[in-house]
Design an enzyme around this catalytic site. Structure first.
Site, PDB file in Angstrom:
ATOM      1  N   CYS A  67       0.850  -1.202   0.000  1.00 20.33           N
ATOM      2  CA  CYS A  67       0.000   0.000   0.000  1.00 20.33           C
ATOM      3  C   CYS A  67       0.879   1.243   0.000  1.00 20.33           C
ATOM      4  O   CYS A  67       0.573   2.227  -0.693  1.00 20.33           O
ATOM      5  CB  CYS A  67      -0.910   0.009   1.220  1.00 20.33           C
ATOM      6  SG  CYS A  67      -2.399  -1.007   1.075  1.00 20.33           S
ATOM      7  N   HIS A  85      -0.132  -9.689  -5.223  1.00 17.40           N
ATOM      8  CA  HIS A  85       0.839  -9.272  -6.229  1.00 17.40           C
ATOM      9  C   HIS A  85       1.077 -10.416  -7.194  1.00 17.40           C
ATOM     10  O   HIS A  85       1.080 -11.576  -6.813  1.00 17.40           O
ATOM     11  CB  HIS A  85       2.163  -8.841  -5.585  1.00 17.40           C
ATOM     12  CG  HIS A  85       2.697  -9.829  -4.583  1.00 17.40           C
ATOM     13  ND1 HIS A  85       2.191  -9.925  -3.305  1.00 17.40           N
ATOM     14  CD2 HIS A  85       3.655 -10.772  -4.693  1.00 17.40           C
ATOM     15  CE1 HIS A  85       2.832 -10.883  -2.651  1.00 17.40           C
ATOM     16  NE2 HIS A  85       3.710 -11.429  -3.466  1.00 17.40           N
TER      17      HIS A  85
END
Ligand code: AMP
Ligand code: ZN
Length: 108
Positions: free
Chosen positions: A7, A101
C-alpha cells in the site's frame, strides 16, 4: 491498509519507481529478482490475496492484466513475448506479502 508495504509503494509513501501504471494497478521491479526480468504487478487498493477477491473485483483484475500485457510487449522474451505469471496465494504456498501481487518473470 496501515503497515502494508505494498500500500505504501502504491501510494508513493515509499518512493519506488513504477515500470507501468494505470487507474487500478502499478508495476515495479522486485527487490530480489528471481529472473532477469522480475516485476511485481499490484492493485492500488489493498486486497490481501486472490482468496479475498469479490464480485466487485473485476475492474481491478482487468487493470492488472492490462499492465501484464504492457510488460509483455516491452519485457517478454524476444522470440514470442513469452513470460511467466506467478501468484503465490496463502502462507502455505509461499506468500510473504499479504497485498496481492503477480510476479511477472521473463528473460530466461
Ligand atoms: P511473495 O513471496 O509471493 O509474497 O513475494 C513477495 C515479493 O515481494 C518477494 O519477491 C520480495 O522480493 C518482494 N518485495 C518485498 N518487499 C519489496 C519492496 N519493498 N520492493 C520490491 N519488492 C519487494
Ligand atoms: Zn496493502
Amino acid at each position: 491498509m496501515i503497515n502494508c508495504i505494498f500500500c505504501k509503494i502504491a501510494s508513493h509513501e515509499i518512493p519506488v519507481p513504477f515500470v507501468a501504471e494505470n487507474d487500478y494497478a502499478v508495476a515495479f521491479y522486485d527487490r530480489s529478482p528471481q529472473a532477469p526480468v522480475h516485476i511485481l504487478v499490484i492493485p492500488r487498493i489493498h486486497i490481501a490475496s486472490i482468496n479475498d477477491l469479490t464480485d466487485q473485483s473485476g475492474p481491478v483484475i482487468v487493470g492488472m492484466m492490462d499492465l501484464v500485457r504492457q510488460l509483455a510487449q516491452i519485457h517478454g522474451n524476444s522470440s514470442d513475448k513469452g513470460f511467466n505469471l506467478k501468484v503465490n496465494t496463502g502462507a502455505s504456498a509461499g506468500q510473504e506479502v499479504f497485498h496481492m501481487h503477480w510476479h511477472f518473470l521473463a528473460g530466461k
